[in-house]
Motif scaffolding. Sequence first.
Motif, mmCIF file in Angstrom:
data_model
loop_
_atom_site.group_PDB
_atom_site.id
_atom_site.type_symbol
_atom_site.label_atom_id
_atom_site.label_comp_id
_atom_site.label_asym_id
_atom_site.label_seq_id
_atom_site.Cartn_x
_atom_site.Cartn_y
_atom_site.Cartn_z
ATOM 1 N N ASN A 369 0.857 -1.174 0.000
ATOM 2 C CA ASN A 369 0.000 0.000 0.000
ATOM 3 C C ASN A 369 0.898 1.230 0.000
ATOM 4 O O ASN A 369 1.711 1.411 0.913
ATOM 5 N N SER A 371 1.083 5.460 -0.334
ATOM 6 C CA SER A 371 0.260 6.666 -0.234
ATOM 7 C C SER A 371 1.136 7.865 0.079
ATOM 8 O O SER A 371 2.224 7.743 0.654
ATOM 9 N N CYS A 372 0.622 9.047 -0.316
ATOM 10 C CA CYS A 372 1.337 10.286 -0.037
ATOM 11 C C CYS A 372 0.367 11.455 -0.202
ATOM 12 O O CYS A 372 -0.497 11.439 -1.096
ATOM 13 N N SER A 430 -4.642 13.337 -1.316
ATOM 14 C CA SER A 430 -3.918 12.117 -0.966
ATOM 15 C C SER A 430 -3.982 11.160 -2.145
ATOM 16 O O SER A 430 -5.076 10.853 -2.647
ATOM 17 N N VAL A 432 -3.127 7.351 -3.600
ATOM 18 C CA VAL A 432 -2.996 6.005 -3.037
ATOM 19 C C VAL A 432 -2.840 5.010 -4.188
ATOM 20 O O VAL A 432 -3.594 5.051 -5.164
ATOM 21 N N ASN A 434 -2.407 0.758 -4.551
ATOM 22 C CA ASN A 434 -2.316 -0.570 -3.958
ATOM 23 C C ASN A 434 -1.709 -1.523 -4.981
ATOM 24 O O ASN A 434 -2.186 -1.609 -6.112
ATOM 25 N N TYR A 443 -6.077 5.233 -6.515
ATOM 26 C CA TYR A 443 -7.148 5.901 -5.791
ATOM 27 C C TYR A 443 -6.728 7.334 -5.455
ATOM 28 O O TYR A 443 -5.536 7.646 -5.404
ATOM 29 N N ARG A 445 -7.811 10.069 -2.220
ATOM 30 C CA ARG A 445 -8.487 10.071 -0.926
ATOM 31 C C ARG A 445 -8.595 11.503 -0.420
ATOM 32 O O ARG A 445 -7.616 12.255 -0.445
ATOM 33 N N GLU A 450 -12.857 7.886 -0.608
ATOM 34 C CA GLU A 450 -11.833 7.343 -1.502
ATOM 35 C C GLU A 450 -12.470 7.080 -2.866
ATOM 36 O O GLU A 450 -13.530 6.469 -2.964
ATOM 37 N N CYS A 494 4.982 3.575 2.363
ATOM 38 C CA CYS A 494 4.928 2.363 1.559
ATOM 39 C C CYS A 494 4.956 1.191 2.527
ATOM 40 O O CYS A 494 5.992 0.916 3.166
#
Length: 497
Positions: A369, A371-372, A430, A432, A434, A443, A445, A450, A494
């Motif tokens: 996963n 994300s940032c 955000s 994302v 996966n 994605y 968010r 989401e 991560c």
Amino acid sequence: MKYNNPIIKGFYPDPSVCKVEDTYYLVCSSFQYFPGVPIFESKDLINWKQIGHCLTRKSQIHLENVNSSGGVFAPTIRYNNGRFYMTTTNNTTNQNFYVWTDDIYSEWSDPIYVDQGGIDPSLYFEDEKTYFISNGKDDYGINGIVQCEIDIETGKKLTSSRTIWAGSGGRFLEGPHMYKINGRYYLIAAEGGTEFGHMVTYARGDSPYGEFEGYKDNPVLTNRNLGGYEIQGVGHGDLIQDDDGNWWLIHLGFRQSGQWEAYHHLGREVFLTPINFRENGWFTAGYNGTTTKSFSINNISRDVIQNEKKSYTFENTDWDKEWCYLRIPNSANYKFTRNKLSLRGTEITLDKEDSPTFIGLRQRDFNANISCDISIFDGESGITLYMDENHHYDLAIRKKGNGYEVIKKLNIGDIKSVEKTVCLEKNNISLVINASNRYYSFYIRSGDEEVYLGKAQTKYLSSEVAGGFTGVIIGLYAYGSSYCNYAEFTNFKCKYI
């Protein structure tokens, strides 16, 4: 004790290892990425920590506009008379060279060049002599493993280059290393190409110049006949002996994405396989000459516990160690703090054989996963899953008129396609991603909401599709030509599952 392979995950190919007192040191190829040649250390051969790089200055390595999978090829690390040496090839400029240091935690020297061709150079030291070994063609036009003696202070050849072994008959003979074990000289090599036919072969002789007799059951290690097995492409090894007298082969391999899916996108990784010497002096490797996902073996103490880092953030990584750039970066475009990254974009895009504003971590496992949080002021910034300039998936936010939009962009060969666009009123979001063995899912968010932007197959970022010798890098990037084009990245994570 049971340990799992690979022992270093992600794009860290062509490993070479040496031992000094109670510590093992390992280096890997880096190709077009900078800094060059990552260095790891270990006390037990199982758990490895990155401690730096060998090539940290522009004066040490030419990387400007080098082709993807060009640049720094397979290194060798050796230790002699209190000094570490790392020898490698810049395959783009066709130069073999080495650098040295008396303190492996500090800077390395500027390069010393050797006038011997081929790739994958190695050093062997004995009786105040230095032997320089590579693959290629010797001074008499004969192909094979080529060797000369050099002055280690200057790199000057002291003898002509001559071929000492032609291999066992496999294609792409490369990756030579020499050792003296129990009075005999052992020469190991890689053959078959660093793909599904890769293998480790070896020969032995009574002097550094041979004649070398090939092991009658070559290849000593290969997974080329294990159809459907996850670990493939096994080869390019370096021997090492532990404190208890046990011998090991540290080598590369890769994990294919599915049992019957012959694609790999994580790059070539580092594996550890036990070696067993017979009474006649020949050795065997692994389980019936293959490498497995795990080995249960008494050669490692039960007190050793294999630890694996599962989460990577700005806070728990070192900008100068785990992170890397594309070619030589313009440092003025990067600003680092403990929990925030600021990037200023330029007109150089990810699609160019150049140095865009980009910094990344190697993807280390299939399931993750990522994300940032990103805030921008102009241009385009986001997360890229980067294989090379023609094969990368981008999830980004960009300025659009008086507003902003999030895009999912797929770059596969000559096809550059914005697959999804979501309009925004604000300039932060955000992002994302996966990851699984077969797909990346994208994605955005905002708070608890989401939005799914679709998925893309991992195989289009694999070496089988993209070509080359690298693996996927999880990159943060910025692009744009205006003065206001900068972005702030926070809360990066991560997490491997």
